[in-house]
Design a protein around this motif. Structure first.
Motif, PDB file in Angstrom:
ATOM      1  N   UNK A 277      25.659  70.821  34.682  1.00  7.29           N
ATOM      2  CA  UNK A 277      24.968  69.712  35.359  1.00  7.29           C
ATOM      3  C   UNK A 277      23.464  69.876  35.212  1.00  7.29           C
ATOM      4  N   UNK A 278      22.769  68.772  34.938  1.00  6.74           N
ATOM      5  CA  UNK A 278      21.344  68.866  34.607  1.00  6.74           C
ATOM      6  C   UNK A 278      20.567  67.764  35.332  1.00  6.74           C
ATOM      7  N   UNK A 279      19.410  68.156  35.855  1.00  8.24           N
ATOM      8  CA  UNK A 279      18.507  67.218  36.526  1.00  8.24           C
ATOM      9  C   UNK A 279      17.184  67.255  35.788  1.00  8.24           C
ATOM     10  N   UNK A 280      16.678  66.098  35.417  1.00 15.95           N
ATOM     11  CA  UNK A 280      15.399  65.999  34.710  1.00 15.95           C
ATOM     12  C   UNK A 280      14.299  65.652  35.700  1.00 15.95           C
ATOM     13  N   UNK A 281      13.224  66.433  35.683  1.00 14.48           N
ATOM     14  CA  UNK A 281      12.148  66.274  36.660  1.00 14.48           C
ATOM     15  C   UNK A 281      10.809  66.190  35.930  1.00 14.48           C
ATOM     16  N   UNK A 282      10.006  65.229  36.338  1.00 13.89           N
ATOM     17  CA  UNK A 282       8.635  65.138  35.876  1.00 13.89           C
ATOM     18  C   UNK A 282       7.718  65.731  36.934  1.00 13.89           C
ATOM     19  N   UNK A 283       7.070  66.864  36.636  1.00 12.58           N
ATOM     20  CA  UNK A 283       6.261  67.562  37.636  1.00 12.58           C
ATOM     21  C   UNK A 283       4.805  67.098  37.598  1.00 12.58           C
ATOM     22  N   UNK A 289      -0.658  61.865  33.913  1.00 12.05           N
ATOM     23  CA  UNK A 289      -1.054  60.640  33.232  1.00 12.05           C
ATOM     24  C   UNK A 289      -0.108  60.309  32.090  1.00 12.05           C
ATOM     25  N   UNK A 290       0.926  61.171  31.914  1.00  7.34           N
ATOM     26  CA  UNK A 290       1.897  60.952  30.853  1.00  7.34           C
ATOM     27  C   UNK A 290       3.155  60.318  31.433  1.00  7.34           C
ATOM     28  N   UNK A 291       3.820  59.522  30.613  1.00  6.39           N
ATOM     29  CA  UNK A 291       5.032  58.828  31.071  1.00  6.39           C
ATOM     30  C   UNK A 291       6.230  59.764  31.016  1.00  6.39           C
ATOM     31  N   UNK A 292       7.023  59.856  32.104  1.00  6.57           N
ATOM     32  CA  UNK A 292       8.211  60.722  32.094  1.00  6.57           C
ATOM     33  C   UNK A 292       9.324  60.104  31.257  1.00  6.57           C
ATOM     34  N   UNK A 293      10.262  60.911  30.773  1.00  6.22           N
ATOM     35  CA  UNK A 293      11.417  60.371  30.058  1.00  6.22           C
ATOM     36  C   UNK A 293      12.265  59.532  31.010  1.00  6.22           C
ATOM     37  N   UNK A 294      13.086  58.635  30.472  1.00  7.56           N
ATOM     38  CA  UNK A 294      13.968  57.821  31.330  1.00  7.56           C
ATOM     39  C   UNK A 294      14.878  58.720  32.170  1.00  7.56           C
ATOM     40  N   UNK A 295      15.043  58.325  33.443  1.00  2.00           N
ATOM     41  CA  UNK A 295      15.933  59.054  34.343  1.00  2.00           C
ATOM     42  C   UNK A 295      15.317  60.239  35.023  1.00  2.00           C
ATOM     43  N   UNK A 296      14.054  60.532  34.772  1.00  2.71           N
ATOM     44  CA  UNK A 296      13.418  61.699  35.377  1.00  2.71           C
ATOM     45  C   UNK A 296      12.946  61.391  36.788  1.00  2.71           C
ATOM     46  N   UNK A 297      13.090  62.362  37.675  1.00  2.00           N
ATOM     47  CA  UNK A 297      12.537  62.265  39.029  1.00  2.00           C
ATOM     48  C   UNK A 297      11.074  62.700  38.981  1.00  2.00           C
ATOM     49  N   UNK A 298      10.191  61.882  39.533  1.00  2.00           N
ATOM     50  CA  UNK A 298       8.780  62.241  39.600  1.00  2.00           C
ATOM     51  C   UNK A 298       8.535  62.993  40.905  1.00  2.00           C
ATOM     52  N   UNK A 299       7.995  64.222  40.780  1.00  4.40           N
ATOM     53  CA  UNK A 299       7.744  65.020  41.982  1.00  4.40           C
ATOM     54  C   UNK A 299       6.341  65.609  41.913  1.00  4.40           C
ATOM     55  N   UNK A 300       5.816  65.931  43.085  1.00  9.17           N
ATOM     56  CA  UNK A 300       4.552  66.641  43.199  1.00  9.17           C
ATOM     57  C   UNK A 300       4.718  67.722  44.245  1.00  9.17           C
ATOM     58  N   UNK A 301       4.638  68.976  43.807  1.00  8.58           N
ATOM     59  CA  UNK A 301       4.755  70.081  44.749  1.00  8.58           C
ATOM     60  C   UNK A 301       3.527  70.182  45.634  1.00  8.58           C
ATOM     61  N   UNK A 302       2.427  69.561  45.212  1.00  9.95           N
ATOM     62  CA  UNK A 302       1.194  69.600  45.994  1.00  9.95           C
ATOM     63  C   UNK A 302       1.244  68.613  47.152  1.00  9.95           C
TER      64      UNK A 302
END
Length: 433
Positions: A277-283, A289-302
């Motif tokens: 099982x795999x989860x794709x995340x945009x950190x 300023x870059x576009x995440x791949x389709x299906x990626x969750x956008x997160x900010x740890x800050x």
């Protein structure tokens, strides 16, 4: 200096067995007392035990030797020697044991499992054991058997529910520090993380899962580049993969390209990892300023944006993986251990460099391990036992000829081409290897 060690060498040695005793009853009013020599005690064994309280293999880095206790010698009046104490060596759960040639011997994948690393030697029998109608006063006993000794290679593969995978400086350490109590070193340069970090993540419904921050992977990691094999090893037991792509990449590597490289390296190392099982995340969504791949969750740890959604997705994937055990992971029963090599039995005949025929095997070697083969009756006893074991037939099949030298343990014998092929005195006693 790092306090995490995930591979090391370990030298294990079982205790030596105690020697049997040659003794006869010597009491007033007892004429010609019979043999009363006691047996030697068995040597202790070295066991490796998986323990969830052990975090790494650092205990063996500077002190790689572990030895069990020796057995005590037998004494007169049929007093048997005490057995030596076992040595139980605690190793982290997830430790793989290999021989020096790389062969996998055992996989300690669950808390509490134990594996016999070095067997202790058997104690020798006292002369009481050799009394027969033909020889009622045997003047010989067995020496104790030497304990097994060998070098092993230990490798630790972390046991985690979730593995965070990404390029160096993709924000994995920051994320794990946000969602758990782990406090890894964090900085804005690549390869800050040089060792895996584990964190326990608890959700609002008290569900717990272990998350591993795997040091940053780079192209060529599956071929060992950038310590890739050491890093990738810790992904093998993870149930769920979280692939993190950096939306604020300083090198301007497109997130889709980051994803491709990461998946290619996982597949090149272990193709089955791509089935997890795999989860794709945009950190770094706050600065990205870059576009995440389709299906990626956008997160900010800050800022915390997307963190709740990510932990919920991780928990759901882990629950499903645990429920169906779809990965075929090692059993988690505390009484089970995977052993990859059977314990050798019997004996075999080999040719040494000097042309001698060498009989290798515990039963045959114990047969000649008597305190004195020149003692009356000792050699005849050994000869009969070797014949019952089939050593004579095995030597004949190996092509031995009359006058050739046969070697068993520390003793050399001259072969005679008749029914009593080992009749006569032994030629020499050698130092044990």
């Amino acid at each position: 200096m790092t306090q995490f060690v995930d591979e090391c060498g370990l030298n294990v040695r079982g205790g030596d067995g105690g020697a049997g005793c040659v003794s006869f009853r010597r009491e007033a009013h007892v004429a010609k007392g019979g043999p009363d020599g006691g047996d030697g005690g068995d040597g202790g064994s070295v066991w490796l035990a998986a323990d969830h309280n052990a975090a790494s293999l650092i205990a063996f880095k500077d002190h790689p030797h572990r030895r069990a206790g020796n057995g005590s010698h037998g004494q007169g009046k049929r007093r048997h020697g005490a057995s030596g104490d076992d040595a139980v060596v605690q190793v982290p759960v997830g430790t793989t044991v290999r021989a020096q040639d790389g062969e996998v011997l055992a996989d300690l994948a669950a808390d509490g499992v134990r594996w016999l690393a070095a067997a202790g030697g058997q104690g020798g029998m006292g002369n009481t054991r050799f009394s027969t109608q033909q020889n009622r006063a045997p003047a010989f006993a067995e020496q104790g058997e030497a304990g097994e000794q060998r070098w092993l290679k230990l490798e630790l593969k972390l046991l985690a529910d979730v593995a965070l995978i990404g390029f160096p400086n993709a924000g994995k350490s920051t994320l794990i520090s946000r969602i758990s109590a782990a406090r890894p070193k964090i900085a804005d340069y690549p390869f800050t993380t040089l060792e895996p970090n584990l964190g326990v993540v608890r959700t609002g419904d008290d569900f717990e899962m272990v998350v591993a921050d795997i040091p940053g992977l780079i192209a060529g990691a599956s071929d060992g580049r950038g310590l890739g094999h050491r890093f990738l090893r810790h992904t093998e037991r993870a149930r769920v993969m979280v692939v993190m792509v950096d939306l604020a990449s300083v090198e301007e590597v497109p997130p889709a390209e980051q994803q491709r490289v990461l998946l290619d390296e996982l597949g090149a190392y272990r193709p089955e990892l791509l089935d997890r099982p795999r989860i794709l995340v945009g950190s770094k969504a706050d600065a990205g300023h870059l576009d995440p791949p389709p299906g990626a969750l956008r997160v900010s740890a800050v800022t915390g944006a997307g963190i709740t959604e990510l932990t919920r997705a991780m928990a759901d994937a882990v629950r499903e993986a645990r429920a169906y055990d779809s990965l075929g992971l090692p059993a988690t029963r505390s009484d089970e251990v995977v052993i990859h090599r059977p314990v050798p039995e019997g004996f075999r005949v080999e040719r040494s460099d000097d042309g001698a025929y060498v009989v290798v095997g515990r039963a045959a070697e114990r047969t000649v391990a008597l305190s004195d083969l020149n003692a009356p009756g000792a050699w005849e006893f050994a000869r009969r036992r070797l014949e019952r074991l089939g050593v004579n037939r095995a030597l004949a099949r190996a092509g031995i000829k009359s006058g050739d030298t046969a070697r068993i343990g520390a003793f050399e014998f001259e072969y005679h081409d008749d029914d009593e092929y080992l009749s006569g005195e032994y030629l020499s006693e050698e130092a044990s290897p």
